[in-house]
Design an enzyme around this catalytic site. Structure first.
Site, short mmCIF file in Angstrom:
data_model
loop_
_atom_site.label_atom_id
_atom_site.label_comp_id
_atom_site.label_asym_id
_atom_site.label_seq_id
_atom_site.Cartn_x
_atom_site.Cartn_y
_atom_site.Cartn_z
N ASP A 156 0.72 -1.40 -0.02
CA ASP A 156 -0.13 0.17 -0.34
C ASP A 156 0.14 1.01 -0.25
OD1 ASP A 156 -2.84 1.93 0.51
OD2 ASP A 156 -3.24 0.04 0.62
N HIS A 172 -2.70 3.27 -4.60
CA HIS A 172 -2.41 2.72 -3.55
C HIS A 172 -0.74 1.93 -3.73
CE1 HIS A 172 -5.72 3.92 -1.36
NE2 HIS A 172 -6.30 2.89 -1.92
N GLU A 201 -9.49 2.48 -5.18
CA GLU A 201 -9.76 4.22 -6.04
C GLU A 201 -8.30 4.38 -5.93
OE1 GLU A 201 -10.92 4.12 -0.64
OE2 GLU A 201 -8.10 3.61 -1.02
#
Length: 753
Positions: free
Chosen positions: A188, A260, A323
């Site tokens: 991440d 990410h 995202e």
């Protein structure tokens, strides 16, 4: 399958048993009690040709329960394992089927596979533990298999890291309650946690950060302490995978892409659209710098996946896909050229191109990809499965198009949310997901027909660790909610019988106590529910214990054993603070729950919303906005409603013409979570509920100046209805987390004075 002999000679003392229900979690599909009891002799003896892995596990578990002396000798109590019919058309659930028969003379297990046998042993271990103080187990036949093939728990080790031994403990919890998938979130923005030998800088650079955000996000404070480098070596990964395999648990690794990616870009900045420099994120949230879809990036990711696939035998490799802001791609000449060259519609089409290309490579390696539901953007890759987290829409879309889906909606399955009153709970991400809500979840959406429903592969809960600093807090956040997830995944959860399940959970606390697990005790605390009532609202208190033990006060003072006993709902017609607690044998047994009511002319009145909130942040529905409870701007608990990309348009019916001169509401700003203050607000009045006249309007500058706590002087008004329209900020602008995505608008109480 070979016959297996297990001989028992156990020392017990007598306990009372009701043959109506066993203390098993998850509860089996079918339990039939028979005549007689299984009488257990005084010593425990193992003999016979048992499967090594399952036998070692059984010995360890029974040793902790019974403290037996493991001596091999002949005995007269037999546990056999024989085969159930098997065929090539069996589902994964069929392979986990077992029959457990406990008669007065023997215990007999039938199973299709060793996995089914292992699940039967889990049931047997729970039964033995339940009756360890008795010499008698009631005779019974249990026929059992799970409803869903994927019963998973996720663990984020990027925001905060956990040791190999702690990860193994986590896996043990899954095994105990018949979950079968461990989703390991390994990369991440805040850290890269898996050794990749071809790219050593991923761990020398990407596995550490200079500091970490602490406290509530809105505080924007940091601890100033370097974190890491923390990562798992490939040998440690192999050890964990072996440990899980012995417990019939599949480990699914997650390597995030294309978003990410800051930790990876910090190590190899050439993989970005800009030159950097980059560093692993110290904040939580979403960031604009992502993998650039160029050849060197795909070469890098393919090489990473080669090593990952070698380490993990799982059918699925999780590639994230969530995202991913498109800001850098919009500004990148290479990306724009790629869009034109491949006739892609836009940057969302470019994300689909990215996922398709990765999937093709993974498929060539004999594996499949699964990703969060944003991989649907621009079209789903041909063989991909979807993990539906933003709601159920992604799972529905996947299933209707013939793709497998794992349901993990935040509103039911995010265990980083609060599970009790935020005022009495450790700091959490937000939301409100108590035990009963997890237990009420049905993973098969009603929108699907029977054929489409076959593509719902299962259910999973996720534990993101921004606010979870150590493993004790991991335990606190997953227990007891993991027990509810277990029964949901097994297919025997029945929300109508929640209280019965709650009783089994409380009984299971004895097991967790013995294991030293730091579980949440929110179930013991007083919970309150506001409802509309004449001249305000009513407030109902409840507890998992005896209602007669509830004591409360109305003046804000701490309740004690001599305080008023709760007997019926409390009318709330004026502003007050109700404090409550549970007492047993004159001793305080719960945290003190506190609820402040701020009564206005809208409190308890009829309210309608033109657009509904996101299911992740919809607790209490529209009534939440008129229940007299003002939300805490530092805690996204159950008092807030969240709307992504939508305006709040609420109409309140006073019931009769009512005078008022002030309207108030609160909104939030938490950009790291894509939450922005409202852009504007307008107030309208009407006497017929159809024809409205605007009486007040404010803009963004006024909302910013008020820091989201809005009070509007609307002059002297006298109307039966008023309507308020609170405008969402819209698309998040560049330079903000989640740029180019729809902003969230959070609103709580709408009042009038």
């Amino acid at each position: 399958m070979q016959r297996i002999l297990l001989v028992f000679c156990l020392l017990f003392s007598t306990v009372f048993f009701s043959q109506n229900r066993l203390n098993l979690i998850p509860y089996p599909q079918k339990v039939e009690f028979q005549k007689g009891e299984f009488i257990i002799p005084e010593t425990f003896v193992l003999s016979g040709n048992l499967p090594e892995k399952e036998t070692d596990y059984l010995k360890k578990q029974l040793s902790s329960i019974l403290k037996f002396e493991n001596r091999v000798k002949e005995g007269n109590i037999q546990l056999e394992n024989s085969s159930l019919p098997a065929n090539h058309l069996m589902t994964e659930q069929d392979k986990e089927k077992y029959v457990l028969e406990i008669s007065p003379k023997y215990i007999h297990i039938k199973s299709v596979t060793d996995r089914g046998y292992f699940l039967a042993l889990q049931t047997l271990i729970q039964i033995i533990d339940q009756f360890k103080d008795s010499k008698k187990i009631p005779a019974m036949v249990i026929e059992d298999q799970p409803k869903f093939a994927w019963r998973g728990m996720h663990l984020d080790v990027c925001r905060h890291f956990f040791t190999v031994e702690e990860v193994k403990q986590y896996i043990d919890y899954l095994a105990m309650y018949k979950l079968n998938t461990f989703h390991w979130h390994l990369t991440d923005d805040q850290g890269w946690r898996i050794e990749i030998k071809k790219y050593p800088k991923l761990t020398t650079v990407g596995a550490k950060r200079k500091e970490s955000m602490i406290g509530a996000y809105v505080d924007n404070t940091f601890d100033g302490k370097p974190y890491g480098p923390y990562f798992y070596t490939q040998e440690q990964i192999k050890d964990v995978v072996k440990y899980a395999t012995e417990r019939h648990i599949t480990v699914v690794p997650e390597i995030e892409m294309p978003g990410h990616a800051l930790a990876a870009l910090s190590a190899y900045p050439e993989l970005a659209c800009t030159k950097g420099p980059f560093e692993p994120a110290t904040k939580w949230g979403v960031f604009d710098d992502v993998f650039c879809p160029k050849d060197e990036t795909f070469t890098f990711l393919e090489n990473v996946l080669d090593e990952v696939i070698t380490l993990f035998p799982s059918q699925y490799i999780h590639i994230g896909g969530d995202e991913c802001p498109k800001t850098r791609w919009k500004e990148c000449a290479h990306c724009q050229e790629l869009i034109k060259k491949n006739n892609l519609k836009d940057e969302h089409g470019l994300q689909s191109y990215f996922i398709h290309r990765i999937e093709k490579y993974v498929n060539l390696k004999g594996r499949k990809i699964i990703g969060w539901d944003e991989i649907l953007e621009g079209g789903l890759a041909p063989n991909a499965a979807v993990m539906s987290w933003t709601g159920i829409k992604g799972g529905v879309e996947a299933a209707k198009s013939g793709h497998f889906a794992v349901m993990t909606p935040g509103s039911y399955c995010y265990f980083d949310h609060y599970q009790g009153d935020p005022a009495t709970e450790p700091n959490a991400f937000g939301g409100f997901t108590p035990l009963d809500k997890v237990y009420s979840y049905n993973p098969i959406p009603t929108e699907l027909n029977a054929e489409q429903a076959k593509y719902i592969k299962g259910v999973q809960a996720n534990l993101w660790t921004e606010y979870i600093l150590d493993f004790k807090q991991v335990q606190y956040m997953i227990f007891p909610r993991l027990l509810a997830l277990s029964e949901v995944g097994w297919g025997t959860a029945d929300p109508k019988n929640y209280k019965e399940f709650e009783g089994r959970v409380i009984n299971e606390f004895k097991v967790l106590d013995k294991m030293g697990v730091n579980y949440a005790k929110s179930i013991y605390n007083i919970s309150g529910k506001a409802a509309a009532a004449n001249d305000g609202v009513s407030y109902e208190l409840s507890t998992s214990q005896n209602q007669n033990g509830i004591r409360y006060t109305l003046d804000g003072k701490e309740p004690n054993v001599n305080s008023q006993t709760y007997q019926k709902v409390i009318p709330v017609s004026k502003s007050m603070t109700i404090k409550s607690a549970y007492f047993e044998n004159r001793q305080l047994k719960s945290a003190v729950s506190s609820q402040t009511f701020t009564i206005s002319k809208t409190t308890g009145k009829k309210i309608t919303l033109e657009q509904q909130p996101s299911e992740n942040y919809s607790f209490g529905g529209a009534f939440t906005l008129v229940d007299g409870i003002i939300g805490n701007q530092r805690q996204l608990g159950k008092t807030w409603l969240g709307f992504q990309g939508k305006d709040v348009v609420a109409t309140i019916d006073f019931g009769q013409k009512t005078q008022f001169s002030e309207i108030y509401f609160n909104t939030l700003d938490n950009k790291g979570s894509w939450i922005h203050f409202a852009k504007s607000a307008q107030v309208f009045i009407s006497d017929d509920g159809t024809n409205f006249k605007m009486i007040k309007e404010i803009g963004k500058d006024e909302i910013l100046a008020a820091k989201g706590k809005i009070k509007l002087n609307v002059g002297n008004q006298n109307s039966k209805y008023f309507k308020i329209q609170i405008e969402n900020a819209g698309i998040i602008p560049a330079g903000n987390p989640g740029a180019d995505s729809k902003a969230w608008l959070f609103v709580d109480e709408i009042g009038a004075n």
